[in-house]
Design a protein around this motif. Sequence first.
Motif, PDB file in Angstrom:
ATOM      1  N   ALA A 178       0.848  -1.204   0.000  1.00 23.36           N
ATOM      2  CA  ALA A 178       0.000   0.000   0.000  1.00 23.36           C
ATOM      3  C   ALA A 178       0.880   1.250   0.000  1.00 23.36           C
ATOM      4  N   SER A 179       1.573   1.503   1.127  1.00 26.71           N
ATOM      5  CA  SER A 179       2.510   2.630   1.137  1.00 26.71           C
ATOM      6  C   SER A 179       3.909   2.184   0.728  1.00 26.71           C
ATOM      7  N   GLY A 180       4.129   0.876   0.708  1.00 30.24           N
ATOM      8  CA  GLY A 180       5.387   0.331   0.203  1.00 30.24           C
ATOM      9  C   GLY A 180       6.482   0.093   1.222  1.00 30.24           C
ATOM     10  N   ALA A 181       6.303   0.535   2.472  1.00 31.55           N
ATOM     11  CA  ALA A 181       7.392   0.401   3.445  1.00 31.55           C
ATOM     12  C   ALA A 181       7.615  -1.054   3.853  1.00 31.55           C
ATOM     13  N   THR A 182       6.544  -1.818   3.927  1.00 26.85           N
ATOM     14  CA  THR A 182       6.702  -3.235   4.262  1.00 26.85           C
ATOM     15  C   THR A 182       7.484  -3.938   3.160  1.00 26.85           C
ATOM     16  N   MET A 183       7.093  -3.692   1.939  1.00 22.99           N
ATOM     17  CA  MET A 183       7.779  -4.281   0.788  1.00 22.99           C
ATOM     18  C   MET A 183       9.255  -3.863   0.774  1.00 22.99           C
ATOM     19  N   ALA A 184       9.521  -2.585   0.987  1.00 23.74           N
ATOM     20  CA  ALA A 184      10.900  -2.092   0.956  1.00 23.74           C
ATOM     21  C   ALA A 184      11.738  -2.745   2.055  1.00 23.74           C
ATOM     22  N   GLY A 185      11.158  -2.910   3.237  1.00 23.77           N
ATOM     23  CA  GLY A 185      11.890  -3.534   4.344  1.00 23.77           C
ATOM     24  C   GLY A 185      12.237  -4.980   4.041  1.00 23.77           C
ATOM     25  N   GLN A 191      18.348 -12.195   0.341  1.00 21.95           N
ATOM     26  CA  GLN A 191      19.566 -12.726  -0.271  1.00 21.95           C
ATOM     27  C   GLN A 191      19.409 -12.575  -1.783  1.00 21.95           C
ATOM     28  N   PRO A 192      20.531 -12.568  -2.524  1.00 22.70           N
ATOM     29  CA  PRO A 192      20.421 -12.404  -3.976  1.00 22.70           C
ATOM     30  C   PRO A 192      19.569 -13.494  -4.641  1.00 22.70           C
ATOM     31  N   SER A 193      19.518 -14.699  -4.069  1.00 20.58           N
ATOM     32  CA  SER A 193      18.749 -15.792  -4.673  1.00 20.58           C
ATOM     33  C   SER A 193      17.265 -15.703  -4.355  1.00 20.58           C
ATOM     34  N   GLN A 194      16.898 -14.784  -3.472  1.00 17.17           N
ATOM     35  CA  GLN A 194      15.496 -14.690  -3.062  1.00 17.17           C
ATOM     36  C   GLN A 194      14.803 -13.533  -3.764  1.00 17.17           C
ATOM     37  N   ARG A 195      13.453 -13.588  -3.777  1.00 18.03           N
ATOM     38  CA  ARG A 195      12.731 -12.468  -4.367  1.00 18.03           C
ATOM     39  C   ARG A 195      11.497 -12.123  -3.545  1.00 18.03           C
ATOM     40  N   ALA A 196      11.028 -10.918  -3.752  1.00 17.53           N
ATOM     41  CA  ALA A 196       9.797 -10.480  -3.096  1.00 17.53           C
ATOM     42  C   ALA A 196       8.760 -10.211  -4.170  1.00 17.53           C
ATOM     43  N   LEU A 197       7.541 -10.700  -3.908  1.00 21.19           N
ATOM     44  CA  LEU A 197       6.427 -10.475  -4.821  1.00 21.19           C
ATOM     45  C   LEU A 197       5.368  -9.684  -4.065  1.00 21.19           C
ATOM     46  N   GLY A 198       5.168  -8.452  -4.500  1.00 25.08           N
ATOM     47  CA  GLY A 198       4.153  -7.610  -3.861  1.00 25.08           C
ATOM     48  C   GLY A 198       2.827  -7.748  -4.575  1.00 25.08           C
ATOM     49  N   ILE A 199       1.752  -7.660  -3.816  1.00 26.93           N
ATOM     50  CA  ILE A 199       0.417  -7.606  -4.410  1.00 26.93           C
ATOM     51  C   ILE A 199      -0.127  -6.201  -4.130  1.00 26.93           C
ATOM     52  N   GLY A 200      -0.298  -5.432  -5.182  1.00 24.60           N
ATOM     53  CA  GLY A 200      -0.818  -4.067  -5.019  1.00 24.60           C
ATOM     54  C   GLY A 200      -2.260  -4.116  -4.557  1.00 24.60           C
ATOM     55  N   VAL A 201      -2.563  -3.452  -3.428  1.00 28.99           N
ATOM     56  CA  VAL A 201      -3.940  -3.478  -2.909  1.00 28.99           C
ATOM     57  C   VAL A 201      -4.703  -2.216  -3.322  1.00 28.99           C
ATOM     58  N   LEU A 202      -4.081  -1.396  -4.123  1.00 25.00           N
ATOM     59  CA  LEU A 202      -4.766  -0.217  -4.669  1.00 25.00           C
ATOM     60  C   LEU A 202      -4.317  -0.048  -6.116  1.00 25.00           C
ATOM     61  N   LYS A 203      -5.076   0.771  -6.870  1.00 25.66           N
ATOM     62  CA  LYS A 203      -4.724   1.024  -8.268  1.00 25.66           C
ATOM     63  C   LYS A 203      -3.476   1.886  -8.285  1.00 25.66           C
ATOM     64  N   GLU A 205      -0.229   1.209 -10.509  1.00 26.93           N
ATOM     65  CA  GLU A 205       0.862   0.693 -11.343  1.00 26.93           C
ATOM     66  C   GLU A 205       1.872   1.813 -11.592  1.00 26.93           C
ATOM     67  N   GLY A 206       3.128   1.560 -11.295  1.00 23.12           N
ATOM     68  CA  GLY A 206       4.147   2.602 -11.423  1.00 23.12           C
ATOM     69  C   GLY A 206       4.291   3.403 -10.137  1.00 23.12           C
ATOM     70  N   TYR A 207       3.167   3.817  -9.592  1.00 21.12           N
ATOM     71  CA  TYR A 207       3.170   4.612  -8.353  1.00 21.12           C
ATOM     72  C   TYR A 207       3.698   3.784  -7.175  1.00 21.12           C
ATOM     73  N   LEU A 208       3.181   2.573  -7.023  1.00 23.20           N
ATOM     74  CA  LEU A 208       3.622   1.740  -5.895  1.00 23.20           C
ATOM     75  C   LEU A 208       5.103   1.389  -6.029  1.00 23.20           C
ATOM     76  N   GLU A 209       5.538   1.118  -7.258  1.00 24.96           N
ATOM     77  CA  GLU A 209       6.961   0.825  -7.483  1.00 24.96           C
ATOM     78  C   GLU A 209       7.822   2.020  -7.070  1.00 24.96           C
ATOM     79  N   SER A 210       7.342   3.228  -7.381  1.00 26.46           N
ATOM     80  CA  SER A 210       8.152   4.401  -7.042  1.00 26.46           C
ATOM     81  C   SER A 210       8.190   4.629  -5.528  1.00 26.46           C
ATOM     82  N   LEU A 211       7.082   4.330  -4.844  1.00 24.72           N
ATOM     83  CA  LEU A 211       7.087   4.453  -3.379  1.00 24.72           C
ATOM     84  C   LEU A 211       8.137   3.523  -2.771  1.00 24.72           C
ATOM     85  N   VAL A 212       8.146   2.279  -3.248  1.00 23.21           N
ATOM     86  CA  VAL A 212       9.095   1.290  -2.721  1.00 23.21           C
ATOM     87  C   VAL A 212      10.529   1.723  -3.031  1.00 23.21           C
TER      88      VAL A 212
END
Length: 295
Positions: A178-185, A191-203, A205-212
């Motif tokens: 939502a605000s992206g801080a959880t995703m950023a943390g 680790q380089p071999s791991q990844r994070a997949l965020g699910i946007g809970v609001l419209k 696209e682009g905006y949430l990526e920039s927040l993170v």
Amino acid sequence: MNIEKIENTLQLPSPIIPFTPDWEGVERVSLSVKRDDLIHPVISGNKWRKLKHTLRQAPSSIQGIVSFGGGYSNHLHALGFVCHSLGIACNAIIRGDYTQHPSPMILDLMRWNVQITYVDRKTYARRHDEDYWNRLQLEHPGYLIIPEGGSQVSALRGVAELVTELNDDVDTIVAPVASGATMAGIIAQLQPSQRALGIGVLKGEGYLESLVSTLLPSPFTNWSINHNYHCGGYAKIPHYLADFCASFNAVMPFSIEGVYSGKVFWALRDMLAQGCFEDGERIVVLHTGGLQGAR
Ligand SMILES: *Cc1c(COP(=O)(O)O)cnc(C)c1O
């Protein structure tokens, strides 16, 4: 600030439980849920993680805390309870006027002696503006001002601790954005071999990526946000989602709500059916809590 009194009451590390719904495609992956919803009965999931170091770093001389949120805000709820428990004054600036019909969240804040200020949408929209903050600071001398959702750079370190608690036994961490801080943390601790997949809970696209990205200390590439499951926008809960949450809660070992966790598990079920994950992929879904908001 001394937050030990709170920390002694928390269930940390939060439990991690295997999750085996009878969903299409689930047999091909390894699925677990990180139960941050169990950290505390009132101080919901990721809001504690985000507040922890912000509060720790605050001087013990502060006179109180001011923060912002909507009428059902999990952040204000968590913060109000923390301030009440520690005997710190708290002022909640709330979008909209709930004087006539206070939400269950606001009634809790009142019980906890939180001072409530209702502001109109136009004023609320200025919550990130520097001149508005300066004015608030003048009106609240010695107070700490915390942004909406507790989301600021000092929030990342506490969120990162949940990744450390997983001991590398994970390939992909799935979490709402939502605000992206959880995703950023989360991203900052992967680790380089791991990844994070965020699910946007609001419209967003682009905006949430920039927040993170703005919150991250340096650029990272092992993350992405899926925007297909906001279900119409923030706090929009169409019938199909409400039905999904109700049937989920009737049979699963834990509960979800429609604003955050419901959209994450709704997305997960669909993405599993679509074969979006690798065979054997170890997926951990972060349950960020927030069930109070559904009251
Ligand atoms: C606030 C909240 C989120 C969103 O976290 P962000 O850090 O703002 O992206 C997710 N889930 C729950 C339950 C929340 O209360």
